[in-house]
Structure formats: structure tokens, C-alpha cells
Design an enzyme around this catalytic site. Structure first.
Site, PDB file in Angstrom:
ATOM      1  N   SER A 124       0.827  -1.327  -0.022  1.00 28.44           N
ATOM      2  CA  SER A 124       0.069   0.011   0.211  1.00 28.44           C
ATOM      3  C   SER A 124       0.752   1.185   0.109  1.00 28.44           C
ATOM      4  O   SER A 124       2.008   1.261   0.623  1.00 28.44           O
ATOM      5  CB  SER A 124      -0.812  -0.189   1.328  1.00 28.44           C
ATOM      6  OG  SER A 124      -1.468   1.342   1.451  1.00 28.44           O
ATOM      7  N   TYR A 137      -2.784  -1.166   9.820  1.00 27.00           N
ATOM      8  CA  TYR A 137      -2.719  -1.552   8.602  1.00 27.00           C
ATOM      9  C   TYR A 137      -1.392  -1.161   7.975  1.00 27.00           C
ATOM     10  O   TYR A 137      -0.515  -1.851   7.193  1.00 27.00           O
ATOM     11  CB  TYR A 137      -3.900  -0.763   7.728  1.00 27.00           C
ATOM     12  CG  TYR A 137      -3.825  -0.961   6.358  1.00 27.00           C
ATOM     13  CD1 TYR A 137      -4.424  -1.973   5.685  1.00 27.00           C
ATOM     14  CD2 TYR A 137      -3.487  -0.008   5.438  1.00 27.00           C
ATOM     15  CE1 TYR A 137      -4.485  -2.289   4.318  1.00 27.00           C
ATOM     16  CE2 TYR A 137      -3.594   0.008   3.947  1.00 27.00           C
ATOM     17  CZ  TYR A 137      -4.124  -1.260   3.463  1.00 27.00           C
ATOM     18  OH  TYR A 137      -4.289  -1.282   1.953  1.00 27.00           O
TER      19      TYR A 137
END
Ligand code: NAD
Length: 234
Positions: A124, A137
Site C-alpha cells: 500500500s 494497516y
């Protein structure tokens, strides 16, 4: 024609990758919580090694040894760090990081035997920029980038390349859910105005990068983090 496994192939980015690798002529199998996506769709939770092993055994039986693995299964999460319970932290690490551990370890024997393999991990852009309310995350995706580099060194001599593609701002169900929950810090349209190429990313943008990285001609590229984010992170 090679056998490719795409985790998270039932939706969004994973689905586009599975469709692209299928169009490229590979035998594609998807692993997802719900069996969906093109090709040979298998139900498996990537956090459960027994389920992963069972699904991969079915893939091998259908299409032979696995040569390509794309880890796209993932889940997000939004909470202030002070409110983050350890269970939230653990689940996000489990899906986004431990899932990659299981799938890579489970396919490596095929690649080592063949002396050829391609692994792409979808991390990400938040691992580059940080992201508030997403500490778990961001930690997991940063670890995936690190894991990618370590594996590239370890398995380069065996003919296996390992790269990561950190997407930024791709129009998928995950992004639209975050928009609905007002977790994006603005609408998708607001973000487009802050994106150098002035559009939201498409799952096909990530699929195109994966298609290249798993190709024969990308054999000299390993341990790399290839940002696909419209110039939002450089
Ligand atoms: P998505 O929610 O549309 O798709 C994710 C897929 O992963 C779903 O089909 C889901 O069922 C599957 N999945 C979730 N947990 C699983 C598990 N435990 N086992 C098996 N499958 C599981 O999301 P997306 O936007 O397509 O995201 C794909 C990947 O890209 C994820 O790893 C995500 O973190 C990453 N990513 C997306 C964006 C974006 O802008 N959309 C940005 C950065 C990173």
C-alpha cells in the site's frame, strides 16, 4: 502459459489481476474468502494455513505446479491508535502480513523445483506516506515491503523474483466503503484534484504492473517496490 494464483481474486484489484493474467494466457486460480473471480476459484482464508494448503493442492491437481503468486488479499481498518484493541491489530496483521507468509511459503516448493518463479505482493502507498487511523494497516503493509526485499535476496539465486506493488487510491469496493464511512479525509473527487495525473486509479492499472512483473522479461527486476499511485507518492 503458466499457473498463477491470485489471492483476494474475488474483488477489486485482485479480480483485475486475475482477469489480466488470464488474458495474458496463464492458467489462473483465485483464493478468496468467497470463491469468485475468473478461472479456478477456490474458497480459502489466507490466515488459515490448512485452508491455503488445501486450496493450493486443488490448484496443483487441476493445473500443475504454481509458477506465479500475487498476494492481493487484504483488509483495511480505521481507528485511533489509543482505541485500537489488540484484537483489531492482530486481525489486520494476520490478513495483510501473515496471509502473505502462508501463501509464499506454501507455493515456494513448486518454484524451487522449477528453478523459476514470480511473486508480487500488493502492499500500500500508505506504507510510504503513513496514514492516520491506520497504524495497524500501515505497519502490516510496511512489513510486506520489507518481507519482499528479504525474500528477493534469499530466492534470487533460485530464479525466483519477488516484488511489491503498493497501490495508491484505486477505485475498488474497499476505497468506496472507506469513502462512505468518511474515512478518506474528503471524497474520491476531492482526492482526484490532489492527484498529479488527475484521476482515480483503476484496478487495471495495478494489473498492468503485475502482468509485467510476472513476465519472463522482468527477470532482472527483484526486491523492488513499484508504486502505482498517479504520482501521489514518489
Ligand atoms: P477489496 O476489498 O475490493 O478486495 C479484497 C479482497 O480480499 C476481497 O475479495 C476479500 O474477500 C479478500 N480477502 C480479505 N480477507 C481475506 C482473507 N483473510 N482470505 C482471503 N481473501 C481475503 O479491496 P481492494 O481495494 O481490491 O484491495 C486489494 C489489495 O490492495 C489489498 O491488499 C489492499 O490492502 C490493497 N490496497 C488497496 C488500495 C486501494 O486504493 N483500493 C490502496 C492500497 C492498498
Amino acid at each position: 502459459m503458466k499457473t498463477a494464483v491470485v489471492t483476494g481474486g474475488g474483488s477489486g484489484i485482485g479480480l483485475a489481476i486475475a482477469e489480466r493474467l488470464s488474458a495474458d494466457g496463464h492458467h489462473v486460480a483465485t483464493l478468496d474468502l468467497k470463491p469468485a473471480g475468473p478461472g479456478f476459484a477456490q474458497a480459502a482464508d489466507v490466515t488459515d494455513r490448512a485452508q491455503v494448503d488445501l486450496a493450493l493442492a486443488a490448484v496443483r491437481e487441476r493445473h500443475g505446479p504454481i509458477a506465479i503468486l500475487v498476494n492481493a488479499a487484504g483488509m483495511d481498518g480505521f481507528k485511533r491508535f489509543t482505541r485500537l484493541e489488540f484484537a483489531d491489530w492482530q486481525r489486520v496483521i494476520d490478513v495483510n502480513l501473515n496471509g502473505v507468509f502462508h501463501c509464499v511459503q506454501a507455493v515456494l516448493p513448486d518454484m524451487l523445483e522449477a528453478g523459476w518463479g514470480r511473486i508480487v505482493n500488493i502492499s500500500s502507498s500508505s506504507a510510504q506516506s503513513g496514514q492516520q487511523l491506520m497504524a495497524h494497516y500501515v505497519a502490516a503493509k510496511s512489513a510486506v515491503n520489507g518481507l519482499t526485499k528479504a525474500l528477493a535476496l534469499e530466492f534470487g539465486p533460485a530464479g525466483i523474483t519477488v516484488n511489491a506493488v503498493p497501490p495508491g487510491f484505486i477505485d475498488t469496493p474497499m476505497l468506496r466503503r472507506a469513502e462512505e464511512r468518511e474515512r478518506l479525509g474528503g471524497t474520491v473527487e476531492d482526492h482526484i484534484q490532489r492527484t498529479p495525473v488527475r484521476r482515480v486509479g483503476r484496478p487495471e492499472d495495478i494489473a498492468a504492473a503485475c502482468s509485467f512483473l510476472v513476465s519472463e522479461e522482468a527477470g532482472y527486476i527483484t526486491g523492488q517496490i513499484l508504486g502505482v499511485n498517479g504520482g501521489r507518492n514518489t
